[in-house]
Design a protein around this motif. Structure first.
Motif, PDB file in Angstrom:
ATOM      1  N   PRO A   1      41.642  33.091  35.838  1.00  0.00           N
ATOM      2  CA  PRO A   1      40.566  33.290  34.865  1.00  0.00           C
ATOM      3  C   PRO A   1      40.059  34.728  34.723  1.00  0.00           C
ATOM      4  O   PRO A   1      39.682  35.135  33.635  1.00  0.00           O
ATOM      5  CB  PRO A   1      39.447  32.375  35.359  1.00  0.00           C
ATOM      6  CG  PRO A   1      39.960  31.631  36.521  1.00  0.00           C
ATOM      7  CD  PRO A   1      41.348  32.069  36.831  1.00  0.00           C
TER       8      PRO A   1
ATOM      9  N   MET B   1      44.008  37.419  31.069  1.00  0.00           N
ATOM     10  CA  MET B   1      43.150  36.355  30.549  1.00  0.00           C
ATOM     11  C   MET B   1      41.926  36.946  29.842  1.00  0.00           C
ATOM     12  O   MET B   1      41.483  36.432  28.814  1.00  0.00           O
ATOM     13  CB  MET B   1      42.741  35.434  31.697  1.00  0.00           C
ATOM     14  CG  MET B   1      42.585  33.992  31.301  1.00  0.00           C
ATOM     15  SD  MET B   1      44.079  33.251  30.610  1.00  0.00           S
ATOM     16  CE  MET B   1      44.861  32.579  32.067  1.00  0.00           C
ATOM     17  N   THR B   2      41.397  38.025  30.391  1.00  0.00           N
ATOM     18  CA  THR B   2      40.243  38.679  29.757  1.00  0.00           C
ATOM     19  C   THR B   2      40.622  39.159  28.359  1.00  0.00           C
ATOM     20  O   THR B   2      39.870  38.988  27.393  1.00  0.00           O
ATOM     21  CB  THR B   2      39.797  39.883  30.619  1.00  0.00           C
ATOM     22  OG1 THR B   2      39.568  39.412  31.949  1.00  0.00           O
ATOM     23  CG2 THR B   2      38.536  40.517  30.070  1.00  0.00           C
TER      24      THR B   2
ATOM     25  N   ARG C   1      41.036  36.200  25.925  1.00  0.00           N
ATOM     26  CA  ARG C   1      39.750  35.686  25.441  1.00  0.00           C
ATOM     27  C   ARG C   1      39.153  36.621  24.385  1.00  0.00           C
ATOM     28  O   ARG C   1      38.477  36.191  23.475  1.00  0.00           O
ATOM     29  CB  ARG C   1      38.748  35.526  26.598  1.00  0.00           C
ATOM     30  CG  ARG C   1      39.179  34.599  27.700  1.00  0.00           C
ATOM     31  CD  ARG C   1      39.372  33.167  27.263  1.00  0.00           C
ATOM     32  NE  ARG C   1      38.167  32.566  26.715  1.00  0.00           N
ATOM     33  CZ  ARG C   1      38.119  31.370  26.130  1.00  0.00           C
ATOM     34  NH1 ARG C   1      39.223  30.657  26.032  1.00  0.00           N
ATOM     35  NH2 ARG C   1      36.994  30.888  25.664  1.00  0.00           N
ATOM     36  N   ARG C   2      39.408  37.920  24.531  1.00  0.00           N
ATOM     37  CA  ARG C   2      38.841  38.893  23.599  1.00  0.00           C
ATOM     38  C   ARG C   2      39.618  38.954  22.290  1.00  0.00           C
ATOM     39  O   ARG C   2      39.040  38.947  21.213  1.00  0.00           O
ATOM     40  CB  ARG C   2      38.841  40.287  24.251  1.00  0.00           C
ATOM     41  CG  ARG C   2      38.157  41.359  23.421  1.00  0.00           C
ATOM     42  CD  ARG C   2      38.457  42.754  23.967  1.00  0.00           C
ATOM     43  NE  ARG C   2      39.854  43.099  23.776  1.00  0.00           N
ATOM     44  CZ  ARG C   2      40.546  43.940  24.541  1.00  0.00           C
ATOM     45  NH1 ARG C   2      39.963  44.536  25.552  1.00  0.00           N
ATOM     46  NH2 ARG C   2      41.807  44.190  24.297  1.00  0.00           N
TER      47      ARG C   2
ATOM     48  N   ASP D   1      42.882  27.363  26.573  1.00  0.00           N
ATOM     49  CA  ASP D   1      41.530  27.316  26.030  1.00  0.00           C
ATOM     50  C   ASP D   1      40.567  26.923  27.136  1.00  0.00           C
ATOM     51  O   ASP D   1      40.941  26.801  28.303  1.00  0.00           O
ATOM     52  CB  ASP D   1      41.456  26.361  24.829  1.00  0.00           C
ATOM     53  CG  ASP D   1      41.922  24.969  25.195  1.00  0.00           C
ATOM     54  OD1 ASP D   1      41.786  24.587  26.376  1.00  0.00           O
ATOM     55  OD2 ASP D   1      42.430  24.266  24.301  1.00  0.00           O
ATOM     56  N   THR D   2      39.330  26.726  26.760  1.00  0.00           N
ATOM     57  CA  THR D   2      38.328  26.470  27.797  1.00  0.00           C
ATOM     58  C   THR D   2      38.550  25.125  28.474  1.00  0.00           C
ATOM     59  O   THR D   2      38.015  24.871  29.537  1.00  0.00           O
ATOM     60  CB  THR D   2      36.908  26.483  27.184  1.00  0.00           C
ATOM     61  OG1 THR D   2      36.950  25.738  25.962  1.00  0.00           O
ATOM     62  CG2 THR D   2      36.449  27.893  26.887  1.00  0.00           C
TER      63      THR D   2
END
Ligand SMILES: [Zn+2]
Length: 655
Positions: free
Chosen positions: A86, A91-92, A95-96, A105-106
């Motif tokens: 995560p 992954m950062t 997400r951006r 996804d979440t």
């Protein structure tokens, strides 16, 4: 890529296992035959898959030959699977700004995260150095990112000497993401072992794994033993050397590969195996296709395009020197593992009811096969110059697909909608043409869309447009020269551009400065075209003695350069007496106006009548037609929009 016919070299490839800290730089042991690549790495890996837990327990011996010309004491390794955590940089960034696939996804269950853990690291002659391992973050200082480690040895490895790493590690495969992981009973095992960085431009090049980066590694040999349950059907990027049954009901398959820079494999009990072969200038190539349930009807489509691609690459760009090509069709639910390249192993993509008119299986297969040349053998640095692989590969995709399936039908082929490959690349490029230059490091693009549109679509489009300047045949010859000269050497963008200039005999800086290093957008517009009686005050309407056919008209045609990209353009003007005028404008100024006095009125005017300037952002402003049919234009736009929607899905698939 591997397993060239150079079996004779197998002995030579085992190669550099020398004492670790040997002082001198002994000349390489006599190598009787010249190898395709300079073999810097030799990996021996033993891996055991648990297909229920989707984990792998493995040990690796890496023999690294220090050809850097200087002592080396610190060695970085990629641990790619740790990207699927995560707080990783990957992954950062996902997400951006998104990623190539659907991404987690979440709702992604933490048990689906992936990881790779080094349990033990020993160096021959130096003992257990496990506690010397440290995570480093050369790109972004994100201390939560564990995709690169480095190990510092007690003393340096002399130039020319070899060092032997013994690593025990284990993998947790993620649920399929970013071309690796599992789906149901399918395991795609890619980027799965500790892989040493590349000494390049006098420094270690070992970037973290980012949302938009791919790979870079040195050439060498791989000897990989894979242990799986008896019922698993395995495909791998190596030649199957032996197979043994174990007392515990498993089997161990041994693979060998050489003159490659990576090794991947897949296993599933549900594959259907289709075997075929093709013979090219370097001899026979075995085609090993693994089809997932329900996709059998795509098998011959995959085979046909693979053979066609092998043939055209062999004829146009250079030989395929390996004796095999493994093709993996991921199952329903595992599509994110599709559309990926590894040396001599590619992953494909189709669906249960794939219409013949949608050439997605063909495009994906050709694309991933093309990577065998640009990623596999030329092997440029994908972190820093992704366009040299994905982009050149997208250009050759246009050439090969158009040749095999027709210039206007190589992507979509329905009676009501057709599209060729160059249209596909244009749509991709024009999605977001101006945020980033081609030459940017992959992880520094504005977002995932800009990365994809520029790296793939713009490179293909700018090379297609370059054909207008130097000719299609000359560009093909330049690619051939580039491939043959630089294969197995990690060239740079400068090497590529220099080769094009050399082969064409032309100074192309003006073009590359805009198309490669710049973000200028090309758009020429036909701003005005009309005819006016020269003696407008004395027309037949005013003067009954005058005859219509004696009337002289003054015609004006004005071309405007709307974009910042300067490029020479041709203009074709047709008159209603069937005469034509052609003009060539250097495109430097903001506009140009042509004037004609003729006994005829304008019928049409067209910039770039042969559609060669594929970088032009707006085709619809390139022409003027007297009595134009607005319904035709509307229909064209409708098809364009339909195709764009569908093709964006296809593009999301390719890696
Ligand atoms: Zn690709």
């Amino acid at each position: 890529m591997q397993l060239t016919k150079l079996f004779a070299l197998a002995a030579a490839s085992a190669i550099f296992c020398g004492p670790i800290f040997s002082q001198a730089a002994p000349p390489p042991a006599e190598i009787a035959t010249k190898t395709l690549s300079t073999r810097i790495v030799a990996y021996q890996i033993e891996a055991k898959l648990d297909p229920t837990k989707h984990t792998i327990a493995a040990s690796e011996t890496l023999t690294y030959k220090n050809l850097t010309g200087q002592p080396q004491q610190t060695f970085p390794f990629h641990l790619y699977l740790n990207a699927f955590q995560p707080q990783s940089t990957f992954m950062t960034e996902v997400r951006r700004s998104g990623t190539r696939g659907s991404g987690p996804d979440t709702d992604w269950d933490p048990k689906h995260f992936g990881s790779i853990t080094i349990d033990k690291l020993e160096v021959a002659g130096a003992g257990d150095l496990t506690n010397k391992i440290e995570f480093i973050q050369p790109d972004d200082k994100n201390t939560d990112d564990h995709t690169v480690v480095q190990i510092t040895l007690p003393k340096p490895v002399a130039p020319g000497a070899s060092v032997e790493f013994h690593i025990v590690f284990h993998d947790v495969l993620p649920k399929v993401v970013e071309r690796t992981g599992y789906a149901h009973d399918f395991d795609m095992v890619g980027q799965w072992f500790p892989k040493v960085g590349v000494w390049w431009k006098n420094a270690w090049n070992c970037h973290q794994f980012h949302a938009n980066t791919e790979f870079f590694a040195d050439f060498g040999t791989f000897d990989v033993k894979i242990t799986v349950p008896q019922n698993e059907i395995v495909g791998a990027g190596g030649d199957l050397v032996s197979s043994a049954t174990n007392p515990d009901g498993t089997k161990t398959l041994s693979y060998h590969s050489e003159d490659v820079h990576d090794f991947s494999w897949t296993a599933s009990p549900s594959f259907t195996v289709v075997e075929d072969s093709w013979t090219g200038s370097q001899g026979p190539v075995k085609i090993h296709l693994l089809i997932s349930p329900g996709h059998e009807s795509s098998a011959q489509r995959y085979i046909k395009v693979a053979k066609g691609s092998l043939q055209l690459f062999d004829e146009w760009y250079g030989p395929y020197p390996y004796d095999r090509l493994t093709m993996v069709d991921p199952p329903h639910g595992g599509a994110d593992a599709g559309g990926m390249e590894y040396p001599t192993l590619i992953t494909l993509g189709t669906s249960v009811h794939m219409p013949q008119g949608v050439l997605a299986p063909e495009v994906v297969t050709e694309h991933e096969f093309g990577h065998q040349y640009w990623y596999g053998m030329v092997a440029t640095n994908e972190f820093e110059e992704a366009w040299l692989d994905e982009g050149i590969n997208s250009y050759t995709e246009v050439k090969v697909m158009d040749k095999l399936y027709g210039k206007n039908t190589s992507v979509l082929n329905f009676p009501f909608a057709q599209m060729g490959e160059s249209g596909l690349q244009q749509i991709s490029y024009l999605g977001d043409p101006a945020k980033d230059p081609l030459s940017r490091f992959a992880w520094q693009f504005y977002d995932n869309n800009s990365y994809g549109d520029i790296t793939y679509g713009k490179t293909a489009t700018m090379l297609l447009t370059l054909e207008k300047v130097i000719g299609e045949d000359t560009l093909r010859q330049a690619l051939h020269t580039y491939f043959m000269r630089y294969r197995f050497t990690h060239p740079t963008g400068e090497d590529f551009l220099k080769t094009i200039e050399e082969v064409s005999g032309k100074d192309l800086h003006w073009y590359f400065n805009q198309a490669v290093y710049g973000t200028q957008v090309l758009d020429y517009s036909l701003a005005d075209a009309h005819s006016d009686p020269l003696k407008w005050w004395d027309t037949p309407a005013h003067n009954s003695k005058k005859n219509d056919k004696d009337e002289i008209y003054r015609t004006y045609v004005t071309v405007v350069r709307k974009g910042d990209f300067q490029f020479p353009v041709d203009l074709e003007v047709k008159f209603d007496d069937h005469t034509t005028a052609t003009e060539h404008w250097d495109g430097q100024d903001r506009w140009v106006r042509y004037q004609y006095d003729r006994k005829a009125k304008i019928e049409s005017a067209q910039i770039d009548a042969h559609d060669q300037i594929t970088m032009d952002r707006d085709y619809f402003n390139n022409s003027f037609i007297e009595d134009a049919n607005p319904r035709a234009a509307h229909k064209l736009r409708t098809i364009w929009v339909f195709a764009s929607e569908w093709l964006s899905q296809l593009l999301a698939w390719l890696t």
